[in-house]
Design a protein around this motif. Structure first.
Motif, PDB file in Angstrom:
ATOM      1  N   ARG A 195       0.846  -1.193   0.000  1.00 25.85           N
ATOM      2  CA  ARG A 195       0.000   0.000   0.000  1.00 25.85           C
ATOM      3  C   ARG A 195       0.881   1.242   0.000  1.00 25.85           C
ATOM      4  O   ARG A 195       1.804   1.369   0.790  1.00 25.85           O
ATOM      5  N   ARG A 196       0.546   2.186  -0.888  1.00 26.38           N
ATOM      6  CA  ARG A 196       1.253   3.459  -0.937  1.00 26.38           C
ATOM      7  C   ARG A 196       0.241   4.590  -0.898  1.00 26.38           C
ATOM      8  O   ARG A 196      -0.879   4.455  -1.413  1.00 26.38           O
ATOM      9  N   ILE A 197       0.614   5.696  -0.280  1.00 24.31           N
ATOM     10  CA  ILE A 197      -0.273   6.856  -0.227  1.00 24.31           C
ATOM     11  C   ILE A 197       0.463   8.088  -0.735  1.00 24.31           C
ATOM     12  O   ILE A 197       1.692   8.135  -0.763  1.00 24.31           O
ATOM     13  N   ASP A 198      -0.319   9.081  -1.132  1.00 20.20           N
ATOM     14  CA  ASP A 198       0.225  10.375  -1.530  1.00 20.20           C
ATOM     15  C   ASP A 198      -0.805  11.424  -1.154  1.00 20.20           C
ATOM     16  O   ASP A 198      -1.835  11.115  -0.547  1.00 20.20           O
ATOM     17  N   CYS A 199      -0.536  12.677  -1.522  1.00 19.97           N
ATOM     18  CA  CYS A 199      -1.406  13.768  -1.104  1.00 19.97           C
ATOM     19  C   CYS A 199      -1.801  14.607  -2.315  1.00 19.97           C
ATOM     20  O   CYS A 199      -0.940  15.014  -3.106  1.00 19.97           O
ATOM     21  N   VAL A 368      -8.599  21.024   0.117  1.00 17.42           N
ATOM     22  CA  VAL A 368      -8.156  20.346   1.332  1.00 17.42           C
ATOM     23  C   VAL A 368      -7.125  19.265   1.008  1.00 17.42           C
ATOM     24  O   VAL A 368      -7.349  18.444   0.094  1.00 17.42           O
ATOM     25  N   PRO A 369      -5.989  19.214   1.710  1.00 14.53           N
ATOM     26  CA  PRO A 369      -5.044  18.107   1.533  1.00 14.53           C
ATOM     27  C   PRO A 369      -5.737  16.773   1.797  1.00 14.53           C
ATOM     28  O   PRO A 369      -6.361  16.576   2.842  1.00 14.53           O
ATOM     29  N   SER A 370      -5.651  15.870   0.831  1.00 14.61           N
ATOM     30  CA  SER A 370      -6.402  14.616   0.869  1.00 14.61           C
ATOM     31  C   SER A 370      -5.504  13.460   0.455  1.00 14.61           C
ATOM     32  O   SER A 370      -4.726  13.576  -0.496  1.00 14.61           O
ATOM     33  N   ILE A 371      -5.624  12.341   1.150  1.00 11.55           N
ATOM     34  CA  ILE A 371      -4.807  11.169   0.870  1.00 11.55           C
ATOM     35  C   ILE A 371      -5.321  10.451  -0.375  1.00 11.55           C
ATOM     36  O   ILE A 371      -6.521  10.245  -0.539  1.00 11.55           O
ATOM     37  N   THR A 372      -4.391  10.077  -1.264  1.00 12.93           N
ATOM     38  CA  THR A 372      -4.707   9.208  -2.399  1.00 12.93           C
ATOM     39  C   THR A 372      -3.986   7.883  -2.213  1.00 12.93           C
ATOM     40  O   THR A 372      -3.027   7.780  -1.434  1.00 12.93           O
ATOM     41  N   HIS A 373      -4.426   6.861  -2.950  1.00 14.39           N
ATOM     42  CA  HIS A 373      -3.967   5.503  -2.683  1.00 14.39           C
ATOM     43  C   HIS A 373      -3.487   4.811  -3.949  1.00 14.39           C
ATOM     44  O   HIS A 373      -3.994   5.050  -5.045  1.00 14.39           O
ATOM     45  N   SER A 374      -2.503   3.948  -3.773  1.00 14.52           N
ATOM     46  CA  SER A 374      -2.092   3.019  -4.824  1.00 14.52           C
ATOM     47  C   SER A 374      -1.704   1.704  -4.159  1.00 14.52           C
ATOM     48  O   SER A 374      -1.432   1.655  -2.956  1.00 14.52           O
ATOM     49  N   ALA A 375      -1.710   0.628  -4.940  1.00 17.19           N
ATOM     50  CA  ALA A 375      -1.355  -0.702  -4.431  1.00 17.19           C
ATOM     51  C   ALA A 375      -0.437  -1.369  -5.441  1.00 17.19           C
ATOM     52  O   ALA A 375      -0.675  -1.277  -6.657  1.00 17.19           O
ATOM     53  N   HIS A 376       0.598  -2.041  -4.953  1.00 16.02           N
ATOM     54  CA  HIS A 376       1.658  -2.529  -5.830  1.00 16.02           C
ATOM     55  C   HIS A 376       2.020  -3.973  -5.490  1.00 16.02           C
ATOM     56  O   HIS A 376       2.345  -4.274  -4.332  1.00 16.02           O
ATOM     57  N   TYR A 377       1.978  -4.828  -6.479  1.00 15.38           N
ATOM     58  CA  TYR A 377       2.515  -6.185  -6.328  1.00 15.38           C
ATOM     59  C   TYR A 377       3.856  -6.240  -7.054  1.00 15.38           C
ATOM     60  O   TYR A 377       3.934  -6.014  -8.268  1.00 15.38           O
ATOM     61  N   ILE A 378       4.916  -6.494  -6.305  1.00 17.39           N
ATOM     62  CA  ILE A 378       6.271  -6.574  -6.859  1.00 17.39           C
ATOM     63  C   ILE A 378       6.658  -8.042  -6.906  1.00 17.39           C
ATOM     64  O   ILE A 378       6.672  -8.728  -5.866  1.00 17.39           O
ATOM     65  N   GLN A 379       6.983  -8.535  -8.085  1.00 18.49           N
ATOM     66  CA  GLN A 379       7.208  -9.969  -8.234  1.00 18.49           C
ATOM     67  C   GLN A 379       8.513 -10.446  -7.593  1.00 18.49           C
ATOM     68  O   GLN A 379       8.537 -11.476  -6.927  1.00 18.49           O
ATOM     69  N   HIS A 380       9.595  -9.707  -7.754  1.00 21.25           N
ATOM     70  CA  HIS A 380      10.893 -10.165  -7.255  1.00 21.25           C
ATOM     71  C   HIS A 380      10.920 -10.078  -5.726  1.00 21.25           C
ATOM     72  O   HIS A 380      10.706  -9.001  -5.163  1.00 21.25           O
ATOM     73  N   PRO A 381      11.179 -11.173  -5.016  1.00 19.13           N
ATOM     74  CA  PRO A 381      11.083 -11.164  -3.548  1.00 19.13           C
ATOM     75  C   PRO A 381      11.981 -10.128  -2.874  1.00 19.13           C
ATOM     76  O   PRO A 381      11.542  -9.426  -1.958  1.00 19.13           O
ATOM     77  N   ALA A 382      13.240 -10.010  -3.311  1.00 19.59           N
ATOM     78  CA  ALA A 382      14.164  -9.078  -2.651  1.00 19.59           C
ATOM     79  C   ALA A 382      13.732  -7.632  -2.894  1.00 19.59           C
ATOM     80  O   ALA A 382      13.747  -6.804  -1.970  1.00 19.59           O
ATOM     81  N   PHE A 383      13.342  -7.315  -4.118  1.00 16.64           N
ATOM     82  CA  PHE A 383      12.866  -5.966  -4.390  1.00 16.64           C
ATOM     83  C   PHE A 383      11.535  -5.694  -3.690  1.00 16.64           C
ATOM     84  O   PHE A 383      11.278  -4.569  -3.257  1.00 16.64           O
ATOM     85  N   ARG A 384      10.684  -6.710  -3.594  1.00 16.85           N
ATOM     86  CA  ARG A 384       9.424  -6.521  -2.890  1.00 16.85           C
ATOM     87  C   ARG A 384       9.685  -6.141  -1.431  1.00 16.85           C
ATOM     88  O   ARG A 384       9.060  -5.214  -0.894  1.00 16.85           O
TER      89      ARG A 384
END
Length: 418
Positions: A195-199, A368-384
């Motif tokens: 899970r990643r967030i931004d503004c 108003v400052p508001s949180i936005t969302h993204s979701a990421h599946y990283i395949q490589h275990p070490a990079f994940r």
């Protein structure tokens, strides 16, 4: 009921009625007309690095075939036009002599606007269907050796569902590439996305009766500043005109595209949307497009606007998208892109106004400052694991920054409601 997930590279043969029936939140960018026009009018492909892959969940009973869910997705060969910045991740892959591209992205091209990414028909079990589709998409990405799957500007509900648990470090062998366009719909292993967030900065309609009512909730200092900015425009003899996209002539759509392209010319960028896109959207979605033209009646060509802003109208939200001008005027950008949009929302009873990505100057004008969302599946275990650690450190900083920026809002303390 037998289920099948099909992968297509075009919506041309998919019923617009069936696709649009999946869209619950009234977001214009999710409509079949918008997505198909992007592809059909030459905005995607080699020139921009967006290659459509639409995931369609079908029931496959003998008597009928019903569309139960869908995900708009794209194979990406760069990170252009995404607005969730992962250039550093790509550079880390490159330093380790690995390929970050291609990757699979579920987003609306060139559009940093929150909305559904995993579309589910209303009569289907929501969580089960979302995880079913996301699991199949992950399976497809692994079979094609993509570095990962990224859902950008998805809803908070979707984000939390996809990232219900933190992925445990694990090593597993790559699956063999799939040669067909059908993905098994039996997998249900999608809840390990990061899970990643931004503004961003969003305006909310507090049942204002008119623009003056909105200003009355602001402090005296900010009220004077906003009025002064609007007066700069009126004193310069600039006339603003709000137009529905369905009312524009071919010549006026040509102006719109010229203004859009001019912004990229000044910033050394490449305009991705073609004139054919604007003309087609005007024909297919004109009532959901708001064009604000600015005219200078003292100009040598007063019939030709000096500037315009381009917005899209949803059921509950107005989305500011593009702006362009051929002459500079004090505060005209604020008037055409923000204040005209606020007036439109108040007049139409629209609850929210998302004017686009970035720009802290929006806060003092009521956004108003508001949180936005993204979701990421990283395949490589070490990079994940490395990216998971980075996001874990990034998240509290974004939350603190977003909360701290509310101090810049123009509203009186007694009227502030977040």
């Amino acid at each position: 009921m037998n289920l099948q997930i099909e992968v297509r590279d075009s919506l041309a043969e998919i019923s617009s009625e069936k696709w649009n029936a999946l869209c619950e939140d009234g977001n214009p960018f999710l409509r079949h007309e918008f997505l198909h026009t992007l592809d059909a009018s030459g905005c995607l492909g080699d020139a921009t690095g967006w290659y459509p892959r639409y995931f369609l969940l079908w029931s496959s009973d003998d008597e009928s075939r019903e569309l139960l869910g869908a995900v708009p997705a794209y194979i990406k060969t760069n990170s252009y036009g995404e607005f969730v910045f992962d250039w550093a991740w790509a550079e880390a892959y490159e330093r380790n002599q690995m390929d970050y591209y291609p990757k699979l992205v579920s987003s609306i091209p060139f559009t940093p606007a929150t909305g559904q990414r995993l579309l589910v028909r209303a009569d289907q079990p929501y969580e089960q269907t979302v995880l079913l589709m996301a699991g199949a998409i992950r399976q497809f990405a692994e079979s094609q050796r993509f570095s990962g799957v990224h859902y950008l500007f998805l809803t908070e509900r979707e984000s939390r569902l996809l990232s219900a648990r933190e992925p445990a470090p694990a090593s597993r062998e790559q699956e063999k590439p799939a040669d067909d366009d059908t993905v098994s719909a039996s997998t249900n292993i999608a809840d390990d996305h990061l899970r990643r967030i931004d503004c961003q900065y969003h305006w909310h309609n507090d049942s204002y009766s008119d623009f003056d009512d909105f200003l009355s909730r602001c402090t005296s200092r900010r009220r004077k500043t906003i009025r002064r900015e609007r007066r700069h425009v009126s004193d310069a003899g600039i006339r603003l005109e709000q137009r529905s996209g369905s009312s524009l002539s071919d010549a006026e759509w040509h102006w719109v595209h010229q203004f859009y392209a001019s912004t990229f010319d000044r910033k050394w960028g490449n305009p991705s949307l073609t004139q054919a896109f604007f003309e087609t959207i005007g024909d297919k979605m004109g009532d959901q497009v708001l064009i604000v033209f600015a005219y200078d009646d003292s100009d040598e060509e007063p019939e030709w606007p000096v500037a315009c802003s381009i917005m899209f109208v949803g059921t509950h939200t107005l989305y500011g998208r593009f702006w362009g001008c051929r002459k500079e005027f004090n505060s005209l950008h604020f008037e055409a892109c923000y204040y005209q949009g606020i007036e439109f929302c108040i007049a139409r009873g629209i609850q929210n106004f998302e004017p686009g990505a970035q720009g802290e100057h929006k806060i003092t004008r009521g956004f108003v400052p508001s949180i936005t969302h993204s979701a990421h599946y990283i395949q490589h275990p070490a990079f994940r694991d490395a990216i998971a650690a980075f996001l874990s450190e990034e998240r509290p900083h974004v939350e603190q920054r977003c909360a701290g920026l509310t101090n810049l809002l123009p509203f009186k303390a007694e009227t502030l409601s977040l």
